[in-house]
Motif scaffolding. Structure first.
Motif, PDB file in Angstrom:
ATOM      1  N   VAL A 187      -5.946  -3.402 -17.159  1.00  0.00           N
ATOM      2  CA  VAL A 187      -5.302  -2.313 -16.431  1.00  0.00           C
ATOM      3  C   VAL A 187      -5.668  -2.484 -14.961  1.00  0.00           C
ATOM      4  N   PHE A 188      -4.736  -2.163 -14.070  1.00  0.00           N
ATOM      5  CA  PHE A 188      -4.988  -2.352 -12.650  1.00  0.00           C
ATOM      6  C   PHE A 188      -4.086  -1.443 -11.836  1.00  0.00           C
ATOM      7  N   VAL A 189      -4.456  -1.219 -10.592  1.00  0.00           N
ATOM      8  CA  VAL A 189      -3.617  -0.446  -9.677  1.00  0.00           C
ATOM      9  C   VAL A 189      -3.043  -1.392  -8.630  1.00  0.00           C
ATOM     10  N   ALA A 190      -1.824  -1.085  -8.183  1.00  0.00           N
ATOM     11  CA  ALA A 190      -1.146  -1.917  -7.191  1.00  0.00           C
ATOM     12  C   ALA A 190      -0.168  -1.052  -6.415  1.00  0.00           C
ATOM     13  N   LYS A 191       0.046  -1.397  -5.152  1.00  0.00           N
ATOM     14  CA  LYS A 191       1.029  -0.713  -4.318  1.00  0.00           C
ATOM     15  C   LYS A 191       2.431  -0.896  -4.909  1.00  0.00           C
ATOM     16  N   ASP A 192       3.258   0.117  -4.723  1.00  0.00           N
ATOM     17  CA  ASP A 192       4.651   0.010  -5.134  1.00  0.00           C
ATOM     18  C   ASP A 192       5.337  -1.023  -4.239  1.00  0.00           C
ATOM     19  N   PRO A 193       5.785  -2.146  -4.781  1.00  0.00           N
ATOM     20  CA  PRO A 193       6.353  -3.213  -3.942  1.00  0.00           C
ATOM     21  C   PRO A 193       7.671  -2.823  -3.269  1.00  0.00           C
ATOM     22  N   GLU A 194       8.283  -1.720  -3.710  1.00  0.00           N
ATOM     23  CA  GLU A 194       9.556  -1.298  -3.130  1.00  0.00           C
ATOM     24  C   GLU A 194       9.366  -0.363  -1.939  1.00  0.00           C
ATOM     25  N   LEU A 195       8.139   0.073  -1.690  1.00  0.00           N
ATOM     26  CA  LEU A 195       7.871   0.990  -0.585  1.00  0.00           C
ATOM     27  C   LEU A 195       7.092   0.282   0.509  1.00  0.00           C
ATOM     28  N   ASN A 196       7.271   0.734   1.742  1.00  0.00           N
ATOM     29  CA  ASN A 196       6.543   0.173   2.879  1.00  0.00           C
ATOM     30  C   ASN A 196       5.078   0.599   2.788  1.00  0.00           C
TER      31      ASN A 196
END
Length: 716
Positions: free
Chosen positions: A224-233
Motif C-alpha cells: 500500500v502506498f500514497v501518491a499524488k494524483d497524476p491528473e492534478l497540478n
C-alpha cells in the motif's frame, strides 16, 4: 559515544551523538538504532549501527563502516543494512550478531536505493521493499553512470519547476520489491533483482520532498502506498491517494495495476498507511481539503484491503468536521488488531492515544497513555509471546522513542493497559550530560487577542536561574514557522530554546493563532489573518510576560523567527511591537507577501491568502510587511540561503537592502549551500555564533559576559 558538558553551548549541542529511533528485534530483547556524531577538531562525522539490550540498557556496536545505513531486522540475531558501492551501486549486507561471525553480501542493486522495509513471509523468505529514483522509461536511475548532458539548460512546461532545494528533473521517486531467500543459513536477493512496482502508472511514491517509509507499507497481501494524483497540478493541489498493489509472493515480475482506495468527501493528503497484524486491514489518515496542507487528518480504516472501495472513518460527523479535534499521525495496530495506537499533538507534546480499531466501537474520544516527558518520535509493538524482566506480560507493550527540550533521545517501554512506562536508555541522561534539568522548563497561558481562546507558551530559563536571587534576565521571544506549526517539548539542533537560555535569557516560545496541537479553531484562525490575530497574540504574550514574570527584563528583550516566524519579525519591525525589542533576527523570512508566488508549493499561499494573487491581490497586500518599511528602526540580523526555493534568497536581500538604506544597524548572513534549514555542522556553528553574537550585543548580555571574564581573570 557519549558526551558530558558543564554548560550547554552550540558546539556541545552540535557535537552530541544523534541516535535514530530504536527498533525492537522480533523477540523484543534487543533494539536496533544508528548513532552519529561530529568532531569540530577533525571536521569529520562518524556513525555506527548499534544494538541495545533492552533489559540492561547496554549497547554494542554492530556495524562501524563508512556508507552503512538503514539497518532492519531479518531475524532475532540478523541485521540487513545498505552499503554504498562503486559506481553508485548499493550492496545489501547481512550481519549476524553472534560472536565470531562475519557479514556477507545478500545482493547488489545498480543504483542508489533507500527507505527499506521487510516483511517475513515464511521461515525461509522475506519480502523486501524500497524506494529509488527512476528514469522516464522506468529504469533505476544512477547518477554515477548516467550520461552527462552537454548543456546545463533546463526547460519546463509544467510545475514543479523546482521544489524545496532542487530543480526538478524527469526522474521520479518509485517503489521496488523483491524477495530475500534463505539457503544454507544465508539470505540472498532472488535473481539479484528488484521489480519496479509502479512501472507505467504515472504514479510516484514516496511523495517528494519529504516522503519516506511512512508513505508506504509492506504486508503479506502486497503493497500500500500514497501518491499524488497524476491528473492534478502538484504545485496547486495537495491531493494524494492511497493505492494497493496485490502481491502473493513478491516474485511477480509484472505487478498488477495499483487499485485506488476510495474515500468519498476526502480529497486532501493521504498519509501513514499501515497494514494490520493479520495483514488484511489497513489504517491510514486523509485530509478533506485538496488545497490545504495543514488540514485536519481524519483517521480511516480499510476493513478488507482486497475491497479498496470500502473505507470507514473514525469520529465522523454529519457536518464533515469530525468529532476528534486532533491531528492523528503515526499509526500502530495491536497484536490482535482490536486496538489502534495513534500519535497526535496535544498542547506542545506529541502523545500516543489508544482507541478501538473499529470506528463503530470508538464511541468516546481517546485519551493519551503515559510516556516519558517530551514528545513521542516513534513507537513499535513489542512481541506478545515473551517478556523480559523490564517488560510485564501485557501483550501490547510499546517500545517508544521520545525527545524533549532537554533530552535528545530517550528509549522506554510503555504499557498502554496500565499507562505506565520504564525508561531504558537516555542518550543525554535526561539532560544531565548537557547540564540541563526539567526544573528549567515551564509553561504559561494567557488570553489570546480574540478574547475567546487561550494561548500557550513554553518557557525555558537558564540552568543557573533561582527565583530567590532577584536577578532579571532579558526576554528572548522565539516565533515558530509554519505558520501551521508549534513549539513542542522536543529536541532540535536548529532552534533549541535551551541554547538561548544558557546564554542568560528567559526564553518564551508562544504558540499563537495558526499553531497546531491546540485545536483546529486556533490553527485555522490564521487564514486571511497573517499579520492580524497572530501578531496581536504576540503583543498579548509580551505584555503578559512583562507583567507576570518578575524575573524578566522587558527593556532588554530580543525576538527571533524563521520562515513564517521570519515573516512575523519583518511584520513586527514595521509595527509598535518592534519598538519593544532591542534586536531582531529574521531567518528565511518573507519580505513581501506579493512575492509569495515565487515559492514552489502554490497551494500554500492560495489557501492562507484566500485565493490566487490575481483573484485576491488585496488579501496579499493587506498583510505585506513591505508596506511598512518606513517604520523599520530596530537593529536586525537577516539570514537567508541560496538553496531555499520555498522563500527565495531575494526576500532576505530586499529586507537587508531596506535596512541598510535606512541606516538601521543590520547584518546579512548568507549560506550558498543550505536550503530552508541550516543543516551542515560547520554552517550551523557559524549560524549560532552570528545569531547569539547579534542578540547578546543589543540585550547587554555581551557586556555581562565580558565583565564576568574580566572578574574571573582577576581571580586567577
Amino acid at each position: 559515544m557519549t558526551l558530558t558538558a558543564t554548560k550547554f553551548t552550540p558546539k556541545v549541542m552540535l557535537s552530541a551523538p544523534r541516535r535514530s529511533p530504536g527498533v525492537p528485534s522480533p523477540s523484543g530483547k534487543l533494539a536496533l538504532y544508528t548513532v552519529s556524531s561530529y568532531s569540530f577538531d577533525s571536521h569529520k562525522k562518524s556513525s555506527q549501527i548499534r544494538a541495545l539490550d533492552i533489559d540492561s540498557g547496554e549497547s554494542v556496536s554492530v556495524v562501524e563502516e563508512s556508507g552503512a545505513s538503514e539497518p532492519v531486522w531479518l531475524g532475532d540475531d540478523e541485521v540487513l543494512y545498505l552499503k554504498s558501492g562503486d559506481n553508485g551501486s548499493t550492496t545489501l549486507v547481512v550481519r549476524h550478531l553472534k560472536p565470531d561471525t562475519s557479514s556477507y553480501e545478500a545482493g547488489s542493486v545498480k543504483g542508489p536505493i533507500s527507505n527499506v522495509k521487510v516483511k517475513k513471509l515464511s521461515n525461509s523468505t522475506i519480502a523486501f521493499a524500497c524506494s529509488a529514483l527512476t528514469t522516464p522509461d522506468g529504469k533505476l536511475y544512477n547518477p554515477e553512470t548516467e550520461k552527462k548532458p552537454q548543456s546545463s539548460a533546463k526547460v519546463y512546461t509544467s510545475l514543479f519547476a523546482r521544489h524545496w532545494d532542487a530543480w526538478n528533473s524527469e526522474n521520479t521517486s518509485s517503489l521496488f520489491y523483491g524477495v530475500l531467500e534463505q539457503k544454507d543459513g544465508k539470505y540472498s536477493l532472488r535473481d539479484n533483482a528488484l521489480t519496479h512496482a509502479l512501472a507505467g502508472t504515472k504514479l510516484s511514491s514516496p511523495v517528494p520532498p519529504f516522503g519516506g517509509t511512512g508513505d508506504f507499507d509492506i504486508g503479506p497481501a502486497g503493497l500500500v502506498f500514497v501518491a499524488k494524483d497524476p491528473e492534478l497540478n502538484a504545485a496547486i493541489y495537495t491531493k494524494t491517494d492511497l493505492y494497493f498493489i496485490p502481491l502473493e509472493t513478491f516474485t511477480e515480475s509484472n505487478p498488477p495495476a495499483p487499485q485506488i482506495v476510495k474515500t468519498p468527501g476526502l480529497e486532501g493528503y493521504s498519509n501513514s498507511p499501515v497494514f494490520s497484524s493479520c495483514g488484511r486491514k489497513v489504517a491510514f489518515t486523509r485530509m478533506r481539503s485538496n488545497q490545504y496542507e495543514s488540514d485536519k487528518p481524519r483517521l480511516l480504516v480499510v476493513p478488507d484491503i482486497t475491497n479498496p472501495d470500502r473505507t470507514e472513518e473514525f469520529y465522523a460527523t454529519k457536518d464533515g468536521h469530525g468529532g476528534w479535534d486532533a491531528r492523528p499521525d503515526s499509526i500502530l495496530w495491536s497484536h490482535d488488531d482490536a486496538k489502534l495506537y495513534v500519535t497526535a499533538e496535544h498542547h506542545a507534546r506529541t502523545l500516543i492515544f489508544e482507541l478501538p480499531s473499529t470506528p463503530s466501537k470508538a464511541t468516546s474520544l481517546p485519551t493519551p497513555i503515559s510516556t516519558p516527558d517530551g514528545s513521542v518520535f516513534s513507537f513499535y509493538l513489542l512481541p506478545s509471546s515473551t517478556s523480559t524482566p523490564t517488560q510485564n506480560a501485557n501483550p501490547n507493550n510499546l517500545f517508544v522513542t521520545t525527545t524533549s527540550l532537554i533530552d535528545n533521545s530517550c528509549y522506554s517501554i510503555t504499557s498502554p493497559s496500565t499507562s505506565t512506562f520504564t525508561i531504558i536508555s537516555s542518550a543525554s541522561k535526561q539532560g544531565k550530560s548537557f547540564g540541563l534539568t526539567r526544573s528549567s522548563l515551564d509553561t504559561i497561558t494567557f488570553r489570546g487577542a480574540g478574547g475567546d481562546y487561550d494561548v500557550h507558551a513554553l518557557v525555558v530559563r537558564p540552568s543557573t536561574f533561582s527565583k530567590n536571587d532577584g536577578k532579571k534576565y532579558p526576554l528572548c521571544m522565539l516565533i515558530h514557522g509554519g505558520p501551521q506549526g508549534a513549539w513542542q517539548d522536543s529536541w532540535s539542533t536548529r532552534w533549541n530554546p535551551a541554547v538561548f537560555a544558557e546564554q542568560g535569557y528567559v526564553v518564551v516560545c508562544p504558540n499563537p493563532t495558526g499553531s497546531t496541537g491546540c485545536g483546529m479553531a486556533l490553527e485555522d484562525g490564521i487564514r486571511g489573518e497573517w499579520g492580524g490575530r497572530p501578531y496581536n497574540d504576540l503583543v498579548r504574550c509580551f505584555e503578559w510576560v512583562v507583567e507576570n514574570m518578575p524575573e524578566v527584563d522587558g527593556n532588554r528583550a530580543v525576538a527571533l523567527g524563521a520562515s513564517y516566524g521570519g515573516y512575523m519579525i519583518n511584520w513586527i519591525q514595521g509595527h509598535p511591537l518592534g519598538r519593544k525589542f532591542k534586536a531582531l533576527v529574521c531567518h528565511d523570512g518573507v519580505f513581501s507577501t506579493l512575492n509569495q508566488w515565487s515559492t514552489e508549493e502554490l497551494f500554500f499561499p492560495i489557501h492562507d491568502f484566500e485565493g490566487t494573487l490575481y483573484e485576491n491581490r488585496e488579501g496579499y497586500e493587506k498583510w505585506d510587511p513591505a508596506r511598512f518599511v518606513g517604520e523599520w528602526a530596530t537593529p536586525q540580523l537577516i539570514i537567508h540561503s541560496e538553496l531555499d526555493y520555498r522563500l527565495p534568497v531575494t526576500e532576505g536581500l530586499a529586507a537587508f537592502n531596506v535596512l541598510q538604506a535606512k541606516k538601521v544597524p543590520s547584518k546579512l548572513l548568507m549560506f550558498p549551500d543550505e536550503n530552508h534549514w541550516v543543516l551542515k555542522h560547520e554552517n550551523s556553528l557559524v549560524w549560532h555564533r552570528e545569531v547569539l553574537g547579534w542578540i547578546n550585543k543589543y540585550s547587554g548580555i555581551e557586556d555581562e559576559q565580558k565583565l564576568a571574564e574580566k572578574v574571573e581573570g582577576l581571580k586567577v
